[in-house]
Write a protein that holds these residues in place. Structure first.
Motif, short mmCIF file in Angstrom:
data_model
loop_
_atom_site.label_atom_id
_atom_site.label_comp_id
_atom_site.label_asym_id
_atom_site.label_seq_id
_atom_site.Cartn_x
_atom_site.Cartn_y
_atom_site.Cartn_z
N VAL A 1 -0.66 -64.37 -26.12
CA VAL A 1 -2.81 -64.75 -25.92
C VAL A 1 -3.30 -63.93 -26.31
CG1 VAL A 1 -4.77 -65.84 -25.03
CG2 VAL A 1 -2.30 -66.99 -25.23
N THR A 2 -4.20 -63.59 -27.16
CA THR A 2 -5.71 -62.12 -26.57
C THR A 2 -6.18 -62.17 -26.93
OG1 THR A 2 -5.34 -62.46 -29.29
CG2 THR A 2 -3.57 -61.55 -28.85
N ILE A 3 -6.76 -63.32 -25.50
CA ILE A 3 -8.38 -64.17 -25.30
C ILE A 3 -8.29 -63.83 -23.63
CG2 ILE A 3 -9.87 -65.94 -25.37
CD1 ILE A 3 -9.05 -66.61 -28.21
N LEU A 4 -9.31 -63.32 -23.71
CA LEU A 4 -9.79 -63.55 -22.24
C LEU A 4 -10.85 -64.07 -21.15
CD1 LEU A 4 -8.58 -59.58 -21.20
CD2 LEU A 4 -7.43 -61.85 -20.17
N GLY A 5 -11.59 -64.87 -20.61
CA GLY A 5 -13.06 -65.60 -20.15
C GLY A 5 -12.85 -66.38 -20.59
N TYR A 6 -12.48 -67.36 -20.86
CA TYR A 6 -12.21 -68.99 -21.66
C TYR A 6 -10.86 -69.94 -21.03
CZ TYR A 6 -15.45 -67.22 -25.18
OH TYR A 6 -15.99 -66.48 -26.03
N SER A 7 -11.07 -70.47 -20.42
CA SER A 7 -10.49 -71.43 -19.15
C SER A 7 -9.82 -72.34 -20.53
CB SER A 7 -10.85 -72.00 -17.91
OG SER A 7 -12.56 -72.60 -18.56
N LEU B 1 -3.59 -59.90 -20.33
CA LEU B 1 -3.08 -59.42 -19.01
C LEU B 1 -1.25 -58.90 -19.06
CD1 LEU B 1 -5.21 -60.21 -16.29
CD2 LEU B 1 -5.97 -58.93 -18.37
N SER B 2 -0.97 -59.57 -19.79
CA SER B 2 0.57 -59.42 -19.41
C SER B 2 0.81 -58.85 -20.97
CB SER B 2 1.40 -60.74 -19.39
OG SER B 2 1.50 -60.90 -18.46
N ALA B 3 0.60 -58.95 -21.83
CA ALA B 3 0.04 -57.79 -23.79
C ALA B 3 -0.45 -56.51 -23.25
CB ALA B 3 0.06 -58.97 -24.47
N HIS C 1 -10.47 -46.18 -18.01
CA HIS C 1 -9.66 -47.98 -19.75
C HIS C 1 -10.55 -46.80 -20.32
CE1 HIS C 1 -8.22 -51.18 -20.66
NE2 HIS C 1 -9.29 -51.28 -21.84
N ARG C 2 -11.34 -45.88 -20.44
CA ARG C 2 -12.39 -45.55 -22.32
C ARG C 2 -11.02 -44.18 -21.94
NH1 ARG C 2 -18.49 -45.09 -22.50
NH2 ARG C 2 -19.16 -47.66 -22.64
N LEU C 3 -10.76 -43.62 -21.10
CA LEU C 3 -10.01 -42.20 -21.73
C LEU C 3 -8.68 -42.53 -22.08
CD1 LEU C 3 -11.34 -39.98 -19.55
CD2 LEU C 3 -11.04 -39.53 -21.70
N ASN C 4 -8.16 -44.00 -20.92
CA ASN C 4 -6.71 -43.34 -21.27
C ASN C 4 -6.82 -45.82 -21.19
OD1 ASN C 4 -4.03 -43.28 -21.21
ND2 ASN C 4 -3.60 -43.55 -19.45
N PRO C 5 -6.44 -46.44 -22.48
CA PRO C 5 -6.51 -47.75 -21.73
C PRO C 5 -5.54 -48.48 -21.83
CG PRO C 5 -6.44 -47.39 -24.21
CD PRO C 5 -6.99 -45.23 -23.58
N SER C 6 -5.66 -48.96 -20.29
CA SER C 6 -4.21 -49.88 -19.73
C SER C 6 -4.55 -51.15 -19.02
CB SER C 6 -3.49 -48.39 -19.02
OG SER C 6 -3.83 -47.82 -18.18
N ARG C 7 -3.41 -51.45 -18.54
CA ARG C 7 -3.66 -52.65 -17.76
C ARG C 7 -4.10 -52.32 -16.27
NH1 ARG C 7 -4.52 -55.49 -13.93
NH2 ARG C 7 -4.51 -57.65 -13.25
N ALA C 8 -3.43 -51.12 -16.25
CA ALA C 8 -3.80 -50.80 -14.94
C ALA C 8 -5.27 -50.37 -14.26
CB ALA C 8 -3.42 -49.85 -13.68
N HIS C 9 -5.91 -49.80 -15.53
CA HIS C 9 -7.35 -49.64 -14.99
C HIS C 9 -8.69 -50.43 -16.29
CE1 HIS C 9 -5.21 -44.80 -16.34
NE2 HIS C 9 -5.36 -45.16 -14.79
N TYR C 10 -7.95 -51.52 -16.34
CA TYR C 10 -8.81 -52.24 -16.77
C TYR C 10 -9.96 -53.30 -15.57
CZ TYR C 10 -10.91 -56.27 -18.95
OH TYR C 10 -11.16 -57.43 -19.48
N PRO C 11 -11.19 -53.15 -15.64
CA PRO C 11 -11.16 -53.97 -14.74
C PRO C 11 -11.82 -55.07 -15.18
CG PRO C 11 -12.93 -52.24 -15.77
CD PRO C 11 -11.46 -52.56 -15.94
N LEU C 12 -11.28 -56.55 -14.28
CA LEU C 12 -11.48 -57.56 -14.09
C LEU C 12 -12.69 -57.56 -13.60
CD1 LEU C 12 -8.45 -58.72 -12.05
CD2 LEU C 12 -8.31 -58.83 -15.24
N PRO C 13 -13.50 -58.25 -14.21
CA PRO C 13 -15.27 -58.77 -14.25
C PRO C 13 -15.16 -59.51 -12.59
CG PRO C 13 -13.98 -60.14 -16.22
CD PRO C 13 -12.95 -59.82 -15.67
#
Length: 369
Positions: free
Chosen positions: A65-71, A89-91, A145-157
């Protein structure tokens, strides 16, 4: 998870789905197909885009899955028979190089190379101005996340209605609220103010360039039983663009874009809109709250409002994600207008580092009431 060439699907044909497909195809791992509720293309990178759930899919294969924010996305895939569903997020964790492709896809803050997405000197200057730990942590996550995009840096809304954070003290706490909403969309933010501050809300001026959105706003007011213009005044106007020139409106599902009409360009009258100086409009309505989201003209509009902000320090709710440099230049612009007179907050209110909001709350609220 181990995937094999042509033995998995991707769900979602938008920007991240495309970035992930490009990365995997380049690595010799071609998806069987990209599934989407309403695919806008027949194929991407040679991979067919198929409407879901109309086709018969081989559901024993995994789907990413490549979609976020849609239940309901993952549950709908399970209902269709897929037993192995990999969430977005696992992807991120499994295929981090795809995030680097996404970060330069040309959409909003992603429209520049990563080297241009962060000015570290300016970002450090802003970091020291932010007023709480959540703002500092959020801002640092966005920059990382802009400099080094990763799950660890990704801010959840954040999990609240946009523009209404509950943890910012004194936000909108005026005896009489006079709101100028620039980029008012369909009146959703007005409804949020009306629900929370029905007694304090004394005036709501909405600027919106889209005639379709204005009609939706009017329908919302009608459904709420609110007689316009007793409380609400709606104007089809644009800000942040040259006054006195012809402006055209281009509408799509997610944004309204306003631009100057080129010489000899033919534009239908219904697609033309006038421009107004933001500072003049702020002075006219004497707003003490400015909310603005205008698809990239935000900085230029705030330049028009310099004198009013200097004199009256209204509460500000501004967008920082339309252009890469807006993240730091808009907050620093406000500080240059009213040095030391605001508390500053940053909140992430949407996925994909979109809907990054900046709140400026006057330190002396009593004077504003």
């Amino acid at each position: 998870m181990i995937i094999a060439d042509s033995q998995f699907y991707i769900y979602g044909a938008s920007h991240y789905g495309q970035a992930l497909t490009a990365y995997l195809v380049g690595a010799g791992l071609r998806p069987r197909a990209i599934l989407d509720r309403a695919p806008k293309a027949a194929q991407y990178f040679g991979v067919p885009c198929l409407p879901f759930p109309e086709h018969n899919f081989e559901t024993h294969y995994p789907v990413i899955v490549t979609i976020l924010g849609y239940s309901g996305v993952e549950s709908s895939l399970h209902e269709a028979g897929f037993s192995e569903v990999i969430d977005t997020l696992s992807a991120f964790e499994l295929f981090p190089p795809a995030l680097k492709l996404l970060n330069e896809c040309g959409v909003l803050w992603m429209q520049a190379p990563r080297s241009k997405q962060v000015d570290e000197t300016q970002c450090q200057a802003l970091l020291h101005l932010l007023s709480d730990n959540k703002s500092r942590n959020t801002f640092q996550s966005i920059v990382s996340h802009r400099l080094n995009p990763s799950r660890a840096h990704y801010p959840l809304p954040e999990q609240y209605e946009m523009y209404f954070p509950e943890d910012i003290l004194q936000l909108y706490q005026y005896d009489e609220l006079r709101v100028l909403d620039v980029g008012a969309f369909d009146g959703d933010t007005f409804a949020g103010f009306f629900q929370r501050y029905p007694e304090a809300l004394k005036g709501y001026t909405a600027l919106e360039a889209s005639a379709k959105n204005i009609q939706k706003f009017l329908a919302r007011l009608d459904s709420m039983g609110i007689a316009q213009p007793n409380l609400v005044s709606i104007h089809r106007l644009a800000v942040g663009l040259p006054e006195g020139q012809k402006l055209k409106v281009e509408e799509n599902a997610s944004a309204t874009i306003v631009s100057v009409v080129e010489p000899h360009e033919q534009v239908e009258p219904d697609c033309l809109v006038d421009s107004v100086n933001l500072g003049n409009m702020m002075a006219e309505v004497q707003c003490n709250v400015l909310k603005m989201d205008i698809e990239g003209a935000d900085y230029d509009a705030l330049c028009q409002g310099a004198n009013y902000i200097r004199e009256y320090t209204p509460t500000l709710a501004l967008s920082l994600y339309h252009k890469p440099e807006d993240l730091w230049r808009i907050p620093l612009l406000i500080e240059s207008y009213a040095p030391g007179r605001y508390h500053y907050y940053v909140r992430q209110e949407g996925h994909w580092l979109l809907e990054t909001q900046f709140y400026a709350v006057p330190k002396d609220m009593l004077k504003q009431q």
